[in-house]
Design a protein around this motif. Structure first.
Motif, PDB file in Angstrom:
ATOM      1  N   PHE A 425     -25.275  15.079  15.357  1.00  0.00           N
ATOM      2  CA  PHE A 425     -24.504  13.839  15.720  1.00  0.00           C
ATOM      3  C   PHE A 425     -24.662  12.729  16.323  1.00  0.00           C
ATOM      4  CE2 PHE A 425     -21.637  17.617  14.187  1.00  0.00           C
ATOM      5  CZ  PHE A 425     -20.925  16.858  13.121  1.00  0.00           C
ATOM      6  N   HIS A 426     -26.243  12.929  17.099  1.00  0.00           N
ATOM      7  CA  HIS A 426     -26.663  12.154  17.810  1.00  0.00           C
ATOM      8  C   HIS A 426     -25.981  11.646  19.118  1.00  0.00           C
ATOM      9  CE1 HIS A 426     -29.440  12.014  14.502  1.00  0.00           C
ATOM     10  NE2 HIS A 426     -28.500  11.499  13.437  1.00  0.00           N
ATOM     11  N   ARG A 427     -25.136  12.682  19.654  1.00  0.00           N
ATOM     12  CA  ARG A 427     -24.382  12.541  20.983  1.00  0.00           C
ATOM     13  C   ARG A 427     -25.560  12.221  22.082  1.00  0.00           C
ATOM     14  NH1 ARG A 427     -20.594  17.138  23.051  1.00  0.00           N
ATOM     15  NH2 ARG A 427     -20.760  16.643  25.345  1.00  0.00           N
ATOM     16  N   ILE A 428     -25.222  11.269  23.016  1.00  0.00           N
ATOM     17  CA  ILE A 428     -26.055  11.011  23.989  1.00  0.00           C
ATOM     18  C   ILE A 428     -25.820  12.321  25.010  1.00  0.00           C
ATOM     19  CG2 ILE A 428     -26.636   9.744  25.998  1.00  0.00           C
ATOM     20  CD1 ILE A 428     -25.409   7.351  24.532  1.00  0.00           C
ATOM     21  N   LEU A 429     -26.897  13.148  25.325  1.00  0.00           N
ATOM     22  CA  LEU A 429     -26.847  14.401  26.076  1.00  0.00           C
ATOM     23  C   LEU A 429     -27.700  14.166  27.434  1.00  0.00           C
ATOM     24  CD1 LEU A 429     -27.571  16.924  23.139  1.00  0.00           C
ATOM     25  CD2 LEU A 429     -25.266  16.548  24.238  1.00  0.00           C
ATOM     26  N   LYS A 430     -28.266  13.201  27.823  1.00  0.00           N
ATOM     27  CA  LYS A 430     -29.073  13.034  28.759  1.00  0.00           C
ATOM     28  C   LYS A 430     -28.336  13.148  30.214  1.00  0.00           C
ATOM     29  CE  LYS A 430     -29.765   8.006  28.772  1.00  0.00           C
ATOM     30  NZ  LYS A 430     -30.755   6.855  28.666  1.00  0.00           N
ATOM     31  N   PHE A 431     -27.007  12.717  30.073  1.00  0.00           N
ATOM     32  CA  PHE A 431     -26.276  12.773  31.256  1.00  0.00           C
ATOM     33  C   PHE A 431     -25.432  14.280  31.525  1.00  0.00           C
ATOM     34  CE2 PHE A 431     -26.516   8.370  30.513  1.00  0.00           C
ATOM     35  CZ  PHE A 431     -27.442   7.977  31.316  1.00  0.00           C
ATOM     36  N   ASN A 432     -25.749  15.116  30.543  1.00  0.00           N
ATOM     37  CA  ASN A 432     -24.964  16.409  30.771  1.00  0.00           C
ATOM     38  C   ASN A 432     -25.524  17.439  31.682  1.00  0.00           C
ATOM     39  OD1 ASN A 432     -23.515  15.976  27.969  1.00  0.00           O
ATOM     40  ND2 ASN A 432     -23.396  18.181  27.998  1.00  0.00           N
ATOM     41  N   ASN A 433     -26.563  16.821  32.548  1.00  0.00           N
ATOM     42  CA  ASN A 433     -27.160  17.708  33.351  1.00  0.00           C
ATOM     43  C   ASN A 433     -27.282  18.891  33.205  1.00  0.00           C
ATOM     44  OD1 ASN A 433     -26.746  15.408  35.384  1.00  0.00           O
ATOM     45  ND2 ASN A 433     -24.613  15.803  35.638  1.00  0.00           N
ATOM     46  N   GLY A 434     -27.849  19.096  32.088  1.00  0.00           N
ATOM     47  CA  GLY A 434     -28.216  20.640  31.483  1.00  0.00           C
ATOM     48  C   GLY A 434     -26.985  21.539  31.468  1.00  0.00           C
ATOM     49  N   LEU A 435     -25.889  21.230  31.462  1.00  0.00           N
ATOM     50  CA  LEU A 435     -24.594  22.123  31.342  1.00  0.00           C
ATOM     51  C   LEU A 435     -24.378  22.482  30.007  1.00  0.00           C
ATOM     52  CD1 LEU A 435     -22.194  20.490  33.859  1.00  0.00           C
ATOM     53  CD2 LEU A 435     -23.361  22.476  34.250  1.00  0.00           C
ATOM     54  N   THR A 436     -24.397  23.757  29.816  1.00  0.00           N
ATOM     55  CA  THR A 436     -24.260  24.369  28.396  1.00  0.00           C
ATOM     56  C   THR A 436     -22.771  25.329  28.538  1.00  0.00           C
ATOM     57  OG1 THR A 436     -25.463  26.538  29.093  1.00  0.00           O
ATOM     58  CG2 THR A 436     -26.530  24.527  27.795  1.00  0.00           C
ATOM     59  N   ILE A 437     -22.618  25.756  27.308  1.00  0.00           N
ATOM     60  CA  ILE A 437     -21.266  26.599  27.096  1.00  0.00           C
ATOM     61  C   ILE A 437     -21.742  28.138  27.272  1.00  0.00           C
ATOM     62  CG2 ILE A 437     -19.223  27.044  25.637  1.00  0.00           C
ATOM     63  CD1 ILE A 437     -19.498  24.431  24.909  1.00  0.00           C
ATOM     64  N   SER A 438     -22.010  28.714  28.460  1.00  0.00           N
ATOM     65  CA  SER A 438     -22.512  29.985  28.426  1.00  0.00           C
ATOM     66  C   SER A 438     -22.120  30.943  29.525  1.00  0.00           C
ATOM     67  CB  SER A 438     -24.067  29.937  28.650  1.00  0.00           C
ATOM     68  OG  SER A 438     -24.476  28.904  29.573  1.00  0.00           O
ATOM     69  N   LYS A 439     -21.161  30.278  30.647  1.00  0.00           N
ATOM     70  CA  LYS A 439     -20.929  30.830  31.707  1.00  0.00           C
ATOM     71  C   LYS A 439     -19.332  31.307  31.759  1.00  0.00           C
ATOM     72  CE  LYS A 439     -24.807  29.409  34.713  1.00  0.00           C
ATOM     73  NZ  LYS A 439     -24.848  28.771  35.758  1.00  0.00           N
ATOM     74  N   PRO A 440     -19.077  32.620  31.421  1.00  0.00           N
ATOM     75  CA  PRO A 440     -17.339  32.781  31.528  1.00  0.00           C
ATOM     76  C   PRO A 440     -16.862  32.440  32.936  1.00  0.00           C
ATOM     77  CG  PRO A 440     -18.663  34.824  31.658  1.00  0.00           C
ATOM     78  CD  PRO A 440     -19.760  33.755  31.424  1.00  0.00           C
ATOM     79  N   PRO A 441     -15.638  32.375  32.914  1.00  0.00           N
ATOM     80  CA  PRO A 441     -14.715  32.249  31.870  1.00  0.00           C
ATOM     81  C   PRO A 441     -14.860  31.023  30.887  1.00  0.00           C
ATOM     82  CG  PRO A 441     -13.562  31.746  33.844  1.00  0.00           C
ATOM     83  CD  PRO A 441     -14.943  32.034  34.247  1.00  0.00           C
ATOM     84  N   PHE A 442     -14.296  31.171  29.702  1.00  0.00           N
ATOM     85  CA  PHE A 442     -14.203  30.126  28.730  1.00  0.00           C
ATOM     86  C   PHE A 442     -13.156  29.386  28.570  1.00  0.00           C
ATOM     87  CE2 PHE A 442     -17.811  33.167  27.832  1.00  0.00           C
ATOM     88  CZ  PHE A 442     -18.846  32.026  27.985  1.00  0.00           C
ATOM     89  N   TYR A 443     -13.068  28.300  28.513  1.00  0.00           N
ATOM     90  CA  TYR A 443     -11.640  27.455  28.131  1.00  0.00           C
ATOM     91  C   TYR A 443     -11.629  26.917  26.675  1.00  0.00           C
ATOM     92  CZ  TYR A 443     -11.714  27.797  33.190  1.00  0.00           C
ATOM     93  OH  TYR A 443     -11.804  28.409  34.444  1.00  0.00           O
ATOM     94  N   GLY A 444     -10.566  27.028  26.155  1.00  0.00           N
ATOM     95  CA  GLY A 444     -10.208  26.351  24.848  1.00  0.00           C
ATOM     96  C   GLY A 444      -8.881  25.792  24.605  1.00  0.00           C
ATOM     97  N   VAL A 445      -8.647  24.464  24.023  1.00  0.00           N
ATOM     98  CA  VAL A 445      -7.422  23.752  23.913  1.00  0.00           C
ATOM     99  C   VAL A 445      -7.113  23.064  22.717  1.00  0.00           C
ATOM    100  CG1 VAL A 445      -8.532  21.770  25.114  1.00  0.00           C
ATOM    101  CG2 VAL A 445      -6.157  21.915  25.119  1.00  0.00           C
ATOM    102  N   GLU A 446      -6.154  23.018  22.310  1.00  0.00           N
ATOM    103  CA  GLU A 446      -6.141  22.250  20.954  1.00  0.00           C
ATOM    104  C   GLU A 446      -5.796  20.879  21.128  1.00  0.00           C
ATOM    105  OE1 GLU A 446      -3.581  24.989  17.575  1.00  0.00           O
ATOM    106  OE2 GLU A 446      -2.590  24.464  19.308  1.00  0.00           O
ATOM    107  N   VAL A 447      -6.392  20.032  20.240  1.00  0.00           N
ATOM    108  CA  VAL A 447      -6.170  18.421  20.423  1.00  0.00           C
ATOM    109  C   VAL A 447      -5.666  17.717  19.128  1.00  0.00           C
ATOM    110  CG1 VAL A 447      -8.144  18.589  22.128  1.00  0.00           C
ATOM    111  CG2 VAL A 447      -8.732  18.139  19.801  1.00  0.00           C
TER     112      VAL A 447
END
Length: 516
Positions: A425-447
């Motif tokens: 989807f060509h999202r700009i990722l350079k300002f994510n500071n390397g943060l990935t979804i990999s460290k528990p706990p994990f969070y989920g929410v309906e939107v």
């Protein structure tokens, strides 16, 4: 959840009537004549509304030594401004410069035009660029506090350019501005005082207002206020002029549905109950030019199980969409650029939600939560709108997400972050500071999206003067700023630009009224 189930025929007659009212000449309206009324008091300037734009205008007028009256129809000051997210965009600011973030007027306007579908009035955006740093100084002088040395990378912006308010909401401006105004003896502020009409002189100049003190807002009559007779009539003279800062009409059930028949009465809104169209309609009656009124913006960060704005928006926005990801639970896959503008994300979410309320799931992890403002996390956890789990498998089971596809999608997204390129989807990722979804706990929410901002309103010029549809020139003595105006944001606004818009044009209106 936004609902779009109604017949356009059922509103054709009402829509035609509204259109006729919007373009009716000033002569058709029997406004009060300043020679035939007895004024109950006189001020240099009268401000209608007490949010960002209203308070900014009142401050500038009072600071110049003039006498100002600010009226608010609700029982408390602040309107939507007090409950909004509160973060404020400011292109080309000192924090950006210190952090090596390259920004420019051209980039700022290009970002606004992209989400605004190109129908923004760029002469108004130019004011935001030129006066943005003045606005930041003005609010900090009043006592507003920002998180130091931090720039937020908000959805739709090409670079981080938004200050984060320490308070976590618009109250971070409203409270200190109110306290500042309270100490100014030449500033009078009245709640439960509803604007009813303008007072005009023989040449059509706005010279005062008719209002009701002791007014009691009735939610059931919000869209049909002619039935609410509460309060006592008062007429106040404005020697220099009147400034309109009454906000938008996201809670005006009848008027918003006339503009967009897909929006039914049950469609929720993030706004406070007093966000209605009365002041806007009165301005149109005296010849103000309507602009882009049928464009309504939805906020794509809302939780469908909360009423109104709720407590989950900032978490979903800054944790899950700025740094995490969003999936369709039926497929387990991403379906949009989570950092795109609000209209793009809203359209994508509504397509996924459909008629069976298939709410998308926004995801993040512990490293992301620790990287954002902690206050964004506490309230949704207490309200139990956010689900916390030790594994991604638990997240999938809880929300009914297609598990194998979801787990693969998280791995794919994490790899995109590491590589700095979103191949889907060509999202700009350079300002994510390397943060990935990999460290528990994990969070989920309906939107799900909710009506958030009415894009159109009154046409103003860069001096915040309201423009006449008859003469194409400013209506003498009439100014406006904030959500009651149109043109700044076009079809859809970028997050945090509305705070800059309202404060800046409120400030500009106050400065010009002080010189009038």
């Amino acid at each position: 959840m936004a609902q779009f189930e109604t017949s356009r025929r059922s509103l054709l007659k009402a829509g035609t009537a509204a259109a006729a009212a919007a373009i009716a000449p000033a002569a058709a309206h029997a406004s009060e004549n300043d020679k035939s009324v007895k004024f109950d008091g006189e001020y240099d300037v009268i401000v209608v509304g007490s949010g960002f734009a209203g308070m900014a205008c009142a401050y500038k007028v009072a600071k110049a030594g003039l006498k100002v009256l600010m009226i608010e129809k609700m029982g408390v000051f602040g309107g939507n401004s007090a409950i909004c997210g509160g973060n404020m965009a400011c292109p080309v600011n000192p924090v950006q410069k210190a952090q090596g973030i390259k920004d420019s007027e051209e980039l700022f306007i290009a970002d606004c035009l992209k989400d605004g579908l190109g129908i923004n009035h760029t002469e108004l955006l130019d004011v935001l660029y030129r006066r943005g740093n003045d606005t930041v100084k003005f609010v900090t002088d009043c006592g507003a506090e920002f998180v130091p040395n931090k720039m937020l990378f908000e959805g739709g912006h090409s670079v981080p350019r938004s200050y984060e308010i320490k308070a976590g909401s618009g109250s971070g401006y409203i409270v200190p501005m109110y306290e500042t105004l309270s100490k100014m003896k030449n500033c009078v502020m009245k709640t439960r005082t509803k604007f009813d009409d303008f007072v005009l002189d023989k040449d059509g100049r706005v010279t005062g207002v008719v209002c009701r003190e002791g007014y009691r807002f009735n939610r059931k009559l919000a869209s049909d206020d002619v039935e609410n007779k509460t309060g006592h009539r008062r007429v106040y003279k404005a020697r220099k002029g009147v400034m309109l800062a009454a906000g938008g009409f996201s809670r005006d059930i009848w008027f918003r549905q006339v503009q967009d028949p897909r929006v039914v009465p049950s469609t929720d809104s993030t706004n406070q109950p007093g966000a209605t169209a009365g002041v806007l309609l009165k301005a149109l009656e005296i010849g103000a030019t309507p602009l882009q009124i049928s464009w309504l913006q939805f906020l794509p960060y809302c939780n469908p199980h909360e009423d109104g704005f709720g407590v989950t928006v900032n978490f979903t926005n800054h944790a899950c969409m700025d740094l995490g990801m969003v999936v369709n639970k039926k497929t387990g896959k991403r379906f949009m650029d989570e950092h795109a503008g609000r209209k793009i994300k809203t359209d994508a979410e509504l397509k996924v939600i459909g008629k069976d309320k298939n709410y998308p799931i926004a995801i993040c992890d512990d490293s992301i939560v620790k990287a954002i403002n902690p206050s964004f996390v506490k309230a949704p956890l207490a309200a139990k709108t956010v689900f916390v789990a030790n594994t991604l498998e638990e997240i999938a089971d809880h929300f009914g997400i297609k598990k194998d596809a979801f787990l693969a999608e998280v791995k794919r997204f994490n790899q995109f972050v590491k590589e700095g390129e979103d191949k889907d989807f060509h999202r700009i990722l350079k300002f994510n500071n390397g943060l990935t979804i990999s460290k528990p706990p994990f969070y989920g929410v309906e939107v799900a999206p909710k009506i958030h901002h009415t894009m159109g309103g009154l046409l103003i010029n860069p001096e915040a003067q309201v423009i006449s549809s008859k003469t194409h020139k400013p209506i003498p003595g009439l100014y406006a700023g904030g959500e009651i105006t149109g043109g700044v944001h076009g079809a859809s606004r970028l997050g945090t630009v509305a705070v800059l818009d309202a404060l800046t044009f409120g400030m500009v209106a106050g400065e010009n009224l002080a010189k009038a």
